[in-house]
Design a protein around this motif. Structure first.
Motif, short mmCIF file in Angstrom:
data_model
loop_
_atom_site.label_atom_id
_atom_site.label_comp_id
_atom_site.label_asym_id
_atom_site.label_seq_id
_atom_site.Cartn_x
_atom_site.Cartn_y
_atom_site.Cartn_z
N SER A 123 -36.74 16.01 93.72
CA SER A 123 -37.45 14.88 94.33
C SER A 123 -37.08 14.73 95.80
CB SER A 123 -37.17 13.58 93.57
OG SER A 123 -35.80 13.32 93.55
N LEU A 124 -35.83 15.01 96.15
CA LEU A 124 -35.43 14.91 97.56
C LEU A 124 -35.99 16.09 98.36
CD1 LEU A 124 -33.92 13.67 99.92
CD2 LEU A 124 -31.79 14.65 99.02
N VAL A 125 -35.97 17.27 97.74
CA VAL A 125 -36.51 18.45 98.41
C VAL A 125 -37.99 18.23 98.76
CG1 VAL A 125 -37.07 20.91 98.16
CG2 VAL A 125 -34.88 20.05 97.33
N VAL A 126 -38.78 17.80 97.78
CA VAL A 126 -40.23 17.69 98.06
C VAL A 126 -40.53 16.49 98.95
CG1 VAL A 126 -40.96 18.88 95.97
CG2 VAL A 126 -40.83 16.42 95.94
N ARG A 127 -39.74 15.45 98.81
CA ARG A 127 -39.95 14.29 99.69
C ARG A 127 -39.74 14.71 101.14
NH1 ARG A 127 -36.14 9.83 100.93
NH2 ARG A 127 -36.82 9.26 103.00
N MET A 128 -38.68 15.53 101.39
CA MET A 128 -38.43 16.01 102.75
C MET A 128 -39.54 16.96 103.21
SD MET A 128 -34.30 16.45 102.83
CE MET A 128 -34.23 17.19 104.46
N LEU A 129 -40.00 17.81 102.29
CA LEU A 129 -41.06 18.75 102.68
C LEU A 129 -42.35 17.98 103.01
CD1 LEU A 129 -40.35 21.60 100.11
CD2 LEU A 129 -39.92 21.64 102.57
N GLU A 130 -42.64 16.95 102.24
CA GLU A 130 -43.81 16.11 102.56
C GLU A 130 -43.62 15.45 103.93
OE1 GLU A 130 -46.65 15.79 101.06
OE2 GLU A 130 -46.45 16.05 98.90
N ASP A 131 -42.41 14.91 104.17
CA ASP A 131 -42.13 14.24 105.46
C ASP A 131 -42.22 15.21 106.64
OD1 ASP A 131 -41.68 11.92 104.14
OD2 ASP A 131 -39.51 11.82 104.49
N LEU A 132 -41.99 16.48 106.36
CA LEU A 132 -41.97 17.49 107.43
C LEU A 132 -43.37 17.67 108.04
CD1 LEU A 132 -39.81 19.38 108.66
CD2 LEU A 132 -40.55 21.13 107.04
N ASP A 133 -44.39 17.29 107.26
CA ASP A 133 -45.76 17.28 107.78
C ASP A 133 -46.18 18.68 108.27
OD1 ASP A 133 -48.15 16.18 108.53
OD2 ASP A 133 -47.45 15.55 110.50
N VAL A 134 -46.08 19.66 107.39
CA VAL A 134 -46.46 21.03 107.80
C VAL A 134 -47.96 21.24 107.63
CG1 VAL A 134 -44.21 22.05 107.24
CG2 VAL A 134 -46.02 22.05 105.52
N HIS A 135 -48.47 22.15 108.43
CA HIS A 135 -49.89 22.53 108.33
C HIS A 135 -49.96 24.05 108.27
CE1 HIS A 135 -51.09 18.40 109.16
NE2 HIS A 135 -50.10 18.40 110.05
N ASP A 136 -51.08 24.55 107.74
CA ASP A 136 -51.24 26.00 107.63
C ASP A 136 -50.99 26.66 108.97
OD1 ASP A 136 -51.98 25.49 105.08
OD2 ASP A 136 -54.12 25.83 105.35
N GLY A 137 -50.31 27.80 108.93
CA GLY A 137 -50.10 28.58 110.15
C GLY A 137 -48.85 28.18 110.93
N MET A 138 -48.13 27.15 110.46
CA MET A 138 -46.93 26.72 111.20
C MET A 138 -45.73 27.62 110.91
SD MET A 138 -46.83 22.61 111.24
CE MET A 138 -47.78 21.72 112.47
N ASN A 139 -44.83 27.72 111.91
CA ASN A 139 -43.55 28.44 111.75
C ASN A 139 -42.47 27.42 111.45
OD1 ASN A 139 -44.23 31.07 112.26
ND2 ASN A 139 -44.14 30.76 114.48
N VAL A 140 -41.68 27.69 110.41
CA VAL A 140 -40.63 26.74 110.03
C VAL A 140 -39.26 27.41 110.03
CG1 VAL A 140 -39.80 25.22 108.19
CG2 VAL A 140 -42.23 25.38 108.63
N LEU A 141 -38.28 26.69 110.58
CA LEU A 141 -36.88 27.13 110.50
C LEU A 141 -36.16 26.19 109.54
CD1 LEU A 141 -34.44 28.81 111.47
CD2 LEU A 141 -34.17 27.19 113.36
N GLU A 142 -35.56 26.78 108.50
CA GLU A 142 -34.78 25.99 107.53
C GLU A 142 -33.30 26.30 107.74
OE1 GLU A 142 -34.85 25.29 102.74
OE2 GLU A 142 -34.48 27.32 103.42
N ILE A 143 -32.48 25.25 107.72
CA ILE A 143 -31.02 25.43 107.83
C ILE A 143 -30.40 25.05 106.49
CG2 ILE A 143 -28.95 24.82 109.14
CD1 ILE A 143 -31.21 25.84 110.98
N GLY A 144 -29.63 25.97 105.89
CA GLY A 144 -29.00 25.68 104.60
C GLY A 144 -29.85 26.26 103.46
N THR A 145 -29.95 27.58 103.38
CA THR A 145 -30.79 28.23 102.37
C THR A 145 -30.34 27.84 100.95
OG1 THR A 145 -30.75 30.12 103.88
CG2 THR A 145 -31.79 30.47 101.74
N GLY A 146 -29.00 27.77 100.75
CA GLY A 146 -28.47 27.44 99.42
C GLY A 146 -28.97 28.44 98.39
N THR A 147 -29.53 27.92 97.30
CA THR A 147 -30.02 28.81 96.24
C THR A 147 -31.31 29.52 96.63
OG1 THR A 147 -31.34 27.06 95.28
CG2 THR A 147 -29.07 27.28 94.46
N GLY A 148 -31.99 28.99 97.66
CA GLY A 148 -33.26 29.58 98.07
C GLY A 148 -34.47 28.86 97.46
#
Ligand SMILES: C[S@@+](CC[C@H](N)C(=O)[O-])C[C@H]1O[C@@H](n2cnc3c(N)ncnc32)[C@H](O)[C@@H]1O
Length: 395
Positions: free
Chosen positions: A114-139
């Motif tokens: 729930s926290l992962v998807v809430r953050m992903l929703e908040d990130l407001d991504v759109h098709d074609g965007m480049n994303v940098l994630e910090i803290g891969t963890g389990t992937g």
């Protein structure tokens, strides 16, 4: 034991259920992220993990694998909305004979969906965007990003070599191939810049300057800020060249602190019973457990830590120690209320009380009333608006 196809069918069903639950809870808000949750096999990313035991006493973690519980229970747990621990004290787990673990600090995990998807929703991504994630963890969160955007649009940095290796294997097994790096996420990855979005799933004491250089103006930086006493919460900043600003969210989710910013092992000098200047205290140790005051204490004394201890048979005292400036405050119960002894260059209890008083004067607001500005002049958290009361983040 169920066969491989049976596991896959059961897992697909559990994913649908999880997605439905996250949607009902308001965490999943868009069809694209829902499709990602329904598609990404979390059991590939957390094939074995630790959960906290219910037993009273010292915090103990017990292993969960298809062998330690049964296979159906393992799969059910994988798809529950829980954080599952996958590493403690920076040591890889010997899964040939996993034992319960006590007196250890989790250092890698799969964050609750729930926290992962809430953050992903908040990130407001759109098709074609480049994303940098910090803290891969389990992937797992990396895989959700790959499903949503395409692997070629995702770069992820993990500081721990073993954790990164397992994430790489799991991502490949699930059919994703993002650009993965082992390193300190504070440095980012300049060769992949500019990024439209940066998301961090470990907590930082401040915003690393390289993030401002690598996220394009107008891009989003989503991270939790935290200190050595507690998390400050999630901030969403809009990058603007060599500056960035934005607001904290309503709640204060917490992530493990970035490895390189962990508190120093030594607490510093513990003051003796006669050290310091005594006065009556306006607030007692509840400061550190009530969420609003605790947030203010973390802002006001960013290098401090606290613990409670009874010295030489005397009643319990709460020690607040700042090993960076060698300052201290000690709270003890007095006839009516609390008394504090302070010493060292920084009057810790004065700055904490003043921050709490300011917060109370402004109506004791939630974290959503606070924002952050990062500029060449430094990094500050402000209350109400960028010209409001301010506290510096540690540099
Ligand atoms: C909460 S876990 C990540 C959860 C992950 N996103 C998931 O969905 O499974 C935090 C991770 O951040 C990593 N980490 C800590 N400090 C880091 C740093 N400076 N740079 C990159 N990764 C870091 C830890 O090793 C840990 O694996």
């Amino acid at each position: 034991m169920a066969s491989e196809p049976d596991i896959e069918t059961a897992a697909a069903d559990l994913r649908l259920r999880l997605a439905r639950q996250l949607e009902e809870d308001g965490r999943l808000r868009s069809p694209q992220w829902r499709a990602a949750v329904e598609a990404v096999p979390r059991h590939v990313f957390v094939p074995r993990f630790y959960r906290q035991s219910d037993a009273p006493g010292v915090t103990t973690w017990e292993p969960v694998t298809p062998e330690t519980v049964d296979q159906d229970e393992w799969l059910r747990l994988v798809y529950t909305d829980e954080t599952w621990m996958t590493q403690f004290d920076r040591h890889d787990i010997d899964w040939t004979d996993p034992k319960p673990i006590s007196n250890a600090a989790p250092t890698s995990s799969s964050t609750l969906p729930s926290l992962v998807v809430r953050m992903l929703e908040d990130l407001d991504v759109h098709d074609g965007m480049n994303v940098l994630e910090i803290g891969t963890g389990t992937g797992y969160s990396t895989a959700l990003l790959c499903h949503r955007l395409d692997s070629g649009r995702v770069t992820s940095i993990e500081t721990d070599e073993g954790v990164a290796r397992r994430a790489r294997e799991a991502l490949a097994a699930a059919g994703y191939s993002p650009y993965l790096l082992v390193g300190d996420g504070r440095v980012g990855h300049p060769d992949g810049a500019p990024y439209d979005r940066l998301i961090a799933t470990c907590g930082f004491r401040n915003i690393p300057p390289s993030w401002l250089e690598q996220v394009r103006p107008g891009g989003v930086i989503l991270t939790t800020l935290r200190g050595w006493m507690r998390s400050l919460g999630l901030v969403k900043l809009i990058a603007a060249g060599d500056s960035a600003s934005g607001w904290f969210s309503e709640d204060d989710p917490s992530f493990m602190i970035a490895r390189q910013q962990d508190a120093p092992e030594s607490l510093g000098m513990v003051p003796g019973p006669a050290d310091g200047t005594k006065r009556k205290a306006a607030y007692g140790p509840e400061t550190f457990t009530d969420s609003g005051p605790a947030f203010m204490a973390q802002l006001a004394a960013p290098d401090a830590r606290f613990f409670s201890m009874a010295v030489d048979g005397s009643p319990l005292s709460t020690f607040v120690l700042d090993s960076v400036t060698d300052s201290f405050a000690v709270l003890t119960a007095a006839d009516s209320g609390w008394e504090v002894r302070q010493g060292g260059p920084r009057r810790l209890w004065d700055v904490i009380e003043s921050a709490i008083a300011t917060w109370e004067e402004h109506g004791a607001p939630s974290t959503a009333a606070f924002g952050v500005t990062v500029s060449r002049d430094g990094q500050v958290v402000w209350l109400g608006n960028p010209s409001g009361p301010q506290w510096r983040l540690p540099s």
